[in-house]
Design a protein around this motif. Structure first.
Motif, PDB file in Angstrom:
ATOM      1  N   ARG A  15     -54.704  89.998 -27.588  1.00  0.00           N
ATOM      2  CA  ARG A  15     -53.519  90.997 -27.715  1.00  0.00           C
ATOM      3  C   ARG A  15     -52.334  90.081 -27.675  1.00  0.00           C
ATOM      4  NH1 ARG A  15     -50.751  92.407 -23.678  1.00  0.00           N
ATOM      5  NH2 ARG A  15     -52.291  92.098 -21.896  1.00  0.00           N
ATOM      6  N   VAL A  16     -52.147  89.089 -27.126  1.00  0.00           N
ATOM      7  CA  VAL A  16     -50.724  88.443 -27.173  1.00  0.00           C
ATOM      8  C   VAL A  16     -50.683  87.694 -28.418  1.00  0.00           C
ATOM      9  CG1 VAL A  16     -49.497  86.342 -26.083  1.00  0.00           C
ATOM     10  CG2 VAL A  16     -50.370  88.229 -24.683  1.00  0.00           C
ATOM     11  N   GLY A  17     -51.884  87.066 -29.074  1.00  0.00           N
ATOM     12  CA  GLY A  17     -51.859  86.344 -30.077  1.00  0.00           C
ATOM     13  C   GLY A  17     -51.549  87.299 -31.353  1.00  0.00           C
ATOM     14  N   GLU A  18     -51.851  88.446 -31.367  1.00  0.00           N
ATOM     15  CA  GLU A  18     -51.375  89.589 -32.290  1.00  0.00           C
ATOM     16  C   GLU A  18     -50.065  89.752 -32.534  1.00  0.00           C
ATOM     17  OE1 GLU A  18     -52.361  91.646 -35.674  1.00  0.00           O
ATOM     18  OE2 GLU A  18     -53.508  90.046 -34.661  1.00  0.00           O
ATOM     19  N   GLN A  19     -49.383  90.010 -31.145  1.00  0.00           N
ATOM     20  CA  GLN A  19     -47.947  90.135 -31.046  1.00  0.00           C
ATOM     21  C   GLN A  19     -47.286  89.155 -31.434  1.00  0.00           C
ATOM     22  OE1 GLN A  19     -47.838  90.875 -26.798  1.00  0.00           O
ATOM     23  NE2 GLN A  19     -47.939  92.979 -26.938  1.00  0.00           N
ATOM     24  N   VAL A  20     -47.507  87.858 -31.099  1.00  0.00           N
ATOM     25  CA  VAL A  20     -46.919  86.501 -31.558  1.00  0.00           C
ATOM     26  C   VAL A  20     -47.082  86.525 -33.082  1.00  0.00           C
ATOM     27  CG1 VAL A  20     -46.951  83.895 -31.630  1.00  0.00           C
ATOM     28  CG2 VAL A  20     -47.188  85.405 -29.674  1.00  0.00           C
ATOM     29  N   ARG A  21     -48.042  87.052 -33.571  1.00  0.00           N
ATOM     30  CA  ARG A  21     -48.544  86.768 -35.257  1.00  0.00           C
ATOM     31  C   ARG A  21     -47.535  87.825 -35.614  1.00  0.00           C
ATOM     32  NH1 ARG A  21     -50.874  89.135 -39.465  1.00  0.00           N
ATOM     33  NH2 ARG A  21     -51.436  91.057 -38.143  1.00  0.00           N
ATOM     34  N   SER A  25     -44.476  86.506 -38.383  1.00  0.00           N
ATOM     35  CA  SER A  25     -44.445  86.863 -39.579  1.00  0.00           C
ATOM     36  C   SER A  25     -43.010  87.630 -40.021  1.00  0.00           C
ATOM     37  CB  SER A  25     -45.484  87.923 -39.954  1.00  0.00           C
ATOM     38  OG  SER A  25     -46.933  87.282 -39.702  1.00  0.00           O
ATOM     39  N   GLU A  26     -42.560  88.401 -39.097  1.00  0.00           N
ATOM     40  CA  GLU A  26     -41.293  89.091 -39.494  1.00  0.00           C
ATOM     41  C   GLU A  26     -40.141  87.760 -39.444  1.00  0.00           C
ATOM     42  OE1 GLU A  26     -40.291  91.728 -36.266  1.00  0.00           O
ATOM     43  OE2 GLU A  26     -42.006  92.900 -36.962  1.00  0.00           O
ATOM     44  N   THR A  27     -40.265  86.713 -38.528  1.00  0.00           N
ATOM     45  CA  THR A  27     -39.103  85.847 -38.763  1.00  0.00           C
ATOM     46  C   THR A  27     -39.382  85.033 -40.065  1.00  0.00           C
ATOM     47  OG1 THR A  27     -39.326  85.440 -36.235  1.00  0.00           O
ATOM     48  CG2 THR A  27     -38.400  83.488 -37.540  1.00  0.00           C
ATOM     49  N   LEU A  28     -40.298  84.663 -40.555  1.00  0.00           N
ATOM     50  CA  LEU A  28     -40.771  83.744 -41.787  1.00  0.00           C
ATOM     51  C   LEU A  28     -40.492  84.805 -42.786  1.00  0.00           C
ATOM     52  CD1 LEU A  28     -43.968  82.133 -41.220  1.00  0.00           C
ATOM     53  CD2 LEU A  28     -41.834  80.949 -41.152  1.00  0.00           C
ATOM     54  N   GLN A  29     -40.394  85.930 -42.779  1.00  0.00           N
ATOM     55  CA  GLN A  29     -40.042  86.941 -43.956  1.00  0.00           C
ATOM     56  C   GLN A  29     -38.603  87.146 -44.243  1.00  0.00           C
ATOM     57  OE1 GLN A  29     -41.403  91.153 -43.095  1.00  0.00           O
ATOM     58  NE2 GLN A  29     -41.567  91.429 -45.534  1.00  0.00           N
ATOM     59  N   VAL A  43     -44.978  82.375 -46.777  1.00  0.00           N
ATOM     60  CA  VAL A  43     -46.104  82.087 -45.937  1.00  0.00           C
ATOM     61  C   VAL A  43     -46.847  83.388 -45.258  1.00  0.00           C
ATOM     62  CG1 VAL A  43     -46.262  80.588 -43.821  1.00  0.00           C
ATOM     63  CG2 VAL A  43     -44.812  79.871 -45.542  1.00  0.00           C
ATOM     64  N   SER A  44     -47.998  83.270 -45.368  1.00  0.00           N
ATOM     65  CA  SER A  44     -48.974  84.164 -44.767  1.00  0.00           C
ATOM     66  C   SER A  44     -49.384  83.752 -43.645  1.00  0.00           C
ATOM     67  CB  SER A  44     -49.920  84.603 -45.770  1.00  0.00           C
ATOM     68  OG  SER A  44     -50.858  85.642 -45.020  1.00  0.00           O
ATOM     69  N   VAL A  45     -49.223  84.503 -42.481  1.00  0.00           N
ATOM     70  CA  VAL A  45     -49.791  84.157 -41.045  1.00  0.00           C
ATOM     71  C   VAL A  45     -51.088  84.768 -40.889  1.00  0.00           C
ATOM     72  CG1 VAL A  45     -49.392  84.086 -38.469  1.00  0.00           C
ATOM     73  CG2 VAL A  45     -47.419  83.618 -40.354  1.00  0.00           C
ATOM     74  N   LYS A  78     -42.193  70.901 -38.058  1.00  0.00           N
ATOM     75  CA  LYS A  78     -40.989  70.214 -38.050  1.00  0.00           C
ATOM     76  C   LYS A  78     -39.742  71.130 -37.386  1.00  0.00           C
ATOM     77  CE  LYS A  78     -38.149  69.051 -41.472  1.00  0.00           C
ATOM     78  NZ  LYS A  78     -37.744  68.456 -42.617  1.00  0.00           N
ATOM     79  N   HIS A  79     -39.993  72.481 -37.772  1.00  0.00           N
ATOM     80  CA  HIS A  79     -39.016  73.542 -37.390  1.00  0.00           C
ATOM     81  C   HIS A  79     -39.393  74.197 -36.255  1.00  0.00           C
ATOM     82  CE1 HIS A  79     -36.233  72.494 -40.721  1.00  0.00           C
ATOM     83  NE2 HIS A  79     -37.026  72.713 -41.445  1.00  0.00           N
ATOM     84  N   ALA A  80     -40.504  74.115 -35.433  1.00  0.00           N
ATOM     85  CA  ALA A  80     -41.318  74.840 -34.571  1.00  0.00           C
ATOM     86  C   ALA A  80     -40.447  75.057 -33.578  1.00  0.00           C
ATOM     87  CB  ALA A  80     -42.589  74.021 -34.059  1.00  0.00           C
ATOM     88  N   LYS A  81     -39.453  74.359 -32.979  1.00  0.00           N
ATOM     89  CA  LYS A  81     -38.800  74.843 -32.065  1.00  0.00           C
ATOM     90  C   LYS A  81     -37.618  75.880 -32.493  1.00  0.00           C
ATOM     91  CE  LYS A  81     -38.915  70.676 -29.055  1.00  0.00           C
ATOM     92  NZ  LYS A  81     -38.361  69.470 -28.497  1.00  0.00           N
ATOM     93  N   PHE A  82     -36.807  75.610 -33.672  1.00  0.00           N
ATOM     94  CA  PHE A  82     -35.979  76.497 -34.023  1.00  0.00           C
ATOM     95  C   PHE A  82     -36.904  78.051 -34.264  1.00  0.00           C
ATOM     96  CE2 PHE A  82     -34.655  79.161 -37.757  1.00  0.00           C
ATOM     97  CZ  PHE A  82     -33.156  79.122 -37.393  1.00  0.00           C
ATOM     98  N   ILE A  83     -37.895  78.032 -34.854  1.00  0.00           N
ATOM     99  CA  ILE A  83     -38.794  79.362 -34.823  1.00  0.00           C
ATOM    100  C   ILE A  83     -39.178  79.850 -33.423  1.00  0.00           C
ATOM    101  CG2 ILE A  83     -41.054  80.072 -35.676  1.00  0.00           C
ATOM    102  CD1 ILE A  83     -41.057  77.864 -37.731  1.00  0.00           C
ATOM    103  N   ARG A  84     -39.437  79.024 -32.713  1.00  0.00           N
ATOM    104  CA  ARG A  84     -39.546  79.495 -31.127  1.00  0.00           C
ATOM    105  C   ARG A  84     -38.279  80.226 -30.720  1.00  0.00           C
ATOM    106  NH1 ARG A  84     -40.739  75.326 -25.900  1.00  0.00           N
ATOM    107  NH2 ARG A  84     -41.274  77.046 -24.537  1.00  0.00           N
ATOM    108  N   GLY A  85     -37.075  79.566 -30.944  1.00  0.00           N
ATOM    109  CA  GLY A  85     -36.216  80.403 -30.570  1.00  0.00           C
ATOM    110  C   GLY A  85     -35.801  81.685 -31.125  1.00  0.00           C
ATOM    111  N   ARG A  86     -35.962  81.785 -32.748  1.00  0.00           N
ATOM    112  CA  ARG A  86     -35.995  82.815 -33.320  1.00  0.00           C
ATOM    113  C   ARG A  86     -37.102  84.230 -32.967  1.00  0.00           C
ATOM    114  NH1 ARG A  86     -31.130  83.273 -34.591  1.00  0.00           N
ATOM    115  NH2 ARG A  86     -30.788  83.616 -36.586  1.00  0.00           N
TER     116      ARG A  86
END
Length: 138
Positions: A15-21, A25-29, A43-45, A78-86
């Motif tokens: 359930r949490v994995g699906e929420q994170v996905r 996806s919204e952040t990358l979009q 990028v498709s997750v 490389k941008h994982a920390k930035f993505i984590r914040g977003r």
């Protein structure tokens, strides 16, 4: 009674994995990551697997329209920390914000290989023989 360690992921991890996905996806979009490698492709997750303690999220991605898939995955890591914040705004209910790890999703390649094997003449012949043998036995 202790749980078996060989069983699959728990319902909570799924359930949490699906929420994170969805959040990922919204952040990358939205295109918030400023990197020429990522900006030039979609990028498709496809899946996010959570660790049992929900502190590590492994995201399986498929870059579409990119020349080098490995470079896209490397840029995302490389941008994982930035993505984590977003993503943190969309996942406020979580006690700990997971660390993101990006991996190339090869499941579509595996599906294509299996499909080609099933369409091969050898398999078609074996399937044809199996049908004839069943009729002979009746």
């Amino acid at each position: 009674m202790p749980r078996s360690t060989t069983s699959g992921p728990s319902q909570r991890m799924l359930r949490v994995g699906e929420q994170v996905r969805h959040a990922l996806s919204e952040t990358l979009q939205r295109g918030e990551i400023i990197d020429p490698v990522i900006e030039n492709c979609v990028v498709s997750v496809s899946e996010v697997r959570m660790s049992p303690d929900l502190k590590i999220a492994t995201a399986f991605v498929s870059p579409l329209g990119a020349g080098d898939d490995g470079a896209v995955v490397e840029a995302l890591n490389k941008h994982a920390k930035f993505i984590r914040g977003r993503v943190s705004g969309a996942l406020r209910q979580m006690k700990y914000m997971p660390e993101f790890r990006f991996r190339l999703d090869t499941s579509f390649d595996n599906f294509a290989k299996i499909n080609e094997l099933l369409k091969s003449p050898e398999v078609a012949r074996d399937l044809g023989d199996g049908k004839n043998n069943d009729k002979d036995e009746e």
